[in-house]
Design a protein around this motif. Structure first.
Motif, PDB file in Angstrom:
ATOM      1  N   ALA A  87      43.366  38.776  36.224  1.00 27.13           N
ATOM      2  CA  ALA A  87      42.863  37.822  35.239  1.00 27.13           C
ATOM      3  C   ALA A  87      43.609  36.505  35.454  1.00 27.13           C
ATOM      4  CB  ALA A  87      43.078  38.345  33.827  1.00 27.13           C
ATOM      5  N   LYS A  88      42.955  35.525  36.013  1.00 20.46           N
ATOM      6  CA  LYS A  88      43.610  34.256  36.368  1.00 20.46           C
ATOM      7  C   LYS A  88      44.199  33.554  35.149  1.00 20.46           C
ATOM      8  CE  LYS A  88      42.889  34.461  40.742  1.00 20.46           C
ATOM      9  NZ  LYS A  88      43.984  34.781  41.631  1.00 20.46           N
ATOM     10  N   SER A  89      43.568  33.684  33.977  1.00 18.26           N
ATOM     11  CA  SER A  89      44.082  33.003  32.792  1.00 18.26           C
ATOM     12  C   SER A  89      45.454  33.536  32.381  1.00 18.26           C
ATOM     13  CB  SER A  89      43.101  33.141  31.636  1.00 18.26           C
ATOM     14  OG  SER A  89      42.932  34.512  31.318  1.00 18.26           O
ATOM     15  N   ALA A  90      45.727  34.803  32.639  1.00 17.02           N
ATOM     16  CA  ALA A  90      47.008  35.392  32.260  1.00 17.02           C
ATOM     17  C   ALA A  90      47.833  35.799  33.473  1.00 17.02           C
ATOM     18  CB  ALA A  90      46.774  36.619  31.384  1.00 17.02           C
ATOM     19  N   ASN A  91      47.224  35.733  34.662  1.00 12.70           N
ATOM     20  CA  ASN A  91      47.855  36.160  35.910  1.00 12.70           C
ATOM     21  C   ASN A  91      48.354  37.605  35.820  1.00 12.70           C
ATOM     22  OD1 ASN A  91      48.428  35.684  38.589  1.00 12.70           O
ATOM     23  ND2 ASN A  91      50.554  35.108  38.156  1.00 12.70           N
TER      24      ASN A  91
END
Length: 192
Positions: free
Chosen positions: A70-74
């Motif tokens: 999840a790129k938003s939370a890495n």
């Protein structure tokens, strides 16, 4: 768990179920769960035990697979789904969907929601071929007919390349007064 968090979680699950993802490589933390990844099935080895219900047998399919980071939370989660049915009548028992991950210090987290009206947040430890999770928070719909669950422990044990077992122990508002009682036990065979 607040209704807003439940709504966001369910919305994310619906999005995941309709958007296909390519298979990803497990990150360094989730590699500790590599042994649990796959499709597992039990046709009739599941057993339900509880003082207020008759003991019964069930089947269950468990799927745990890689998901993109999840790129938003890495953060990389593993997708988690379970579908259970009555062995004798083939009636549908419940579905459970969620996400599983391991943090940088080795703590595992499993978040699930099910069509039984429960949303859970569980944390625990992962070791080679064993994962033990305990309940940290639970949300439930107001009209659920089940007794309120006050505590839960979920244990996965991989016995060998073909077999894995899951044991769920819990405490409700009425049973037991302290500790846990075994609620379900199922032995899965890994599908190819």
């Amino acid at each position: 768990m607040s209704s807003l968090r439940c709504h966001v979680f369910v919305s994310a699950l619906l999005f995941i179920s309709i958007v296909p993802f390519s298979q990803q490589v497990l990150n360094e933390h989730n590699q500790k769960l590599e042994w649990i990844v796959g499709k597992w099935r039990s046709e009739f080895s599941g057993k339900i035990f509880w003082p207020t219900v008759p003991t019964m047998t069930f089947g269950e399919e468990l799927v745990i697979n890689e998901a993109p980071i999840a790129k938003s939370a890495n953060v990389q989660f593993l997708n988690f789904s379970a579908r259970a049915w009555s062995h004798s009548t083939k009636d549908h028992f419940h579905d459970e969907w969620g996400f599983l991950t391991v943090d940088p210090v080795g703590n595992a987290t499993l978040m699930t929601t099910g069509n039984n009206g429960f949303t859970t947040y569980e944390t625990g430890t992962v070791s080679p071929n064993k994962l033990v999770l305990t309940l940290k928070d639970i949300g439930r719909i107001s009209f659920s007919r089940d007794l309120p669950v006050e505590d839960l422990r979920r244990t996965f044990i991989r016995h060998d390349d073909r077999y894995m077992e899951q044991v769920i122990e819990m405490r409700t508002a009425t049973h037991p007064k302290v500790g846990y009682l075994e609620h379900t036990r199922v032995v899965y065979t890994k599908l190819k």
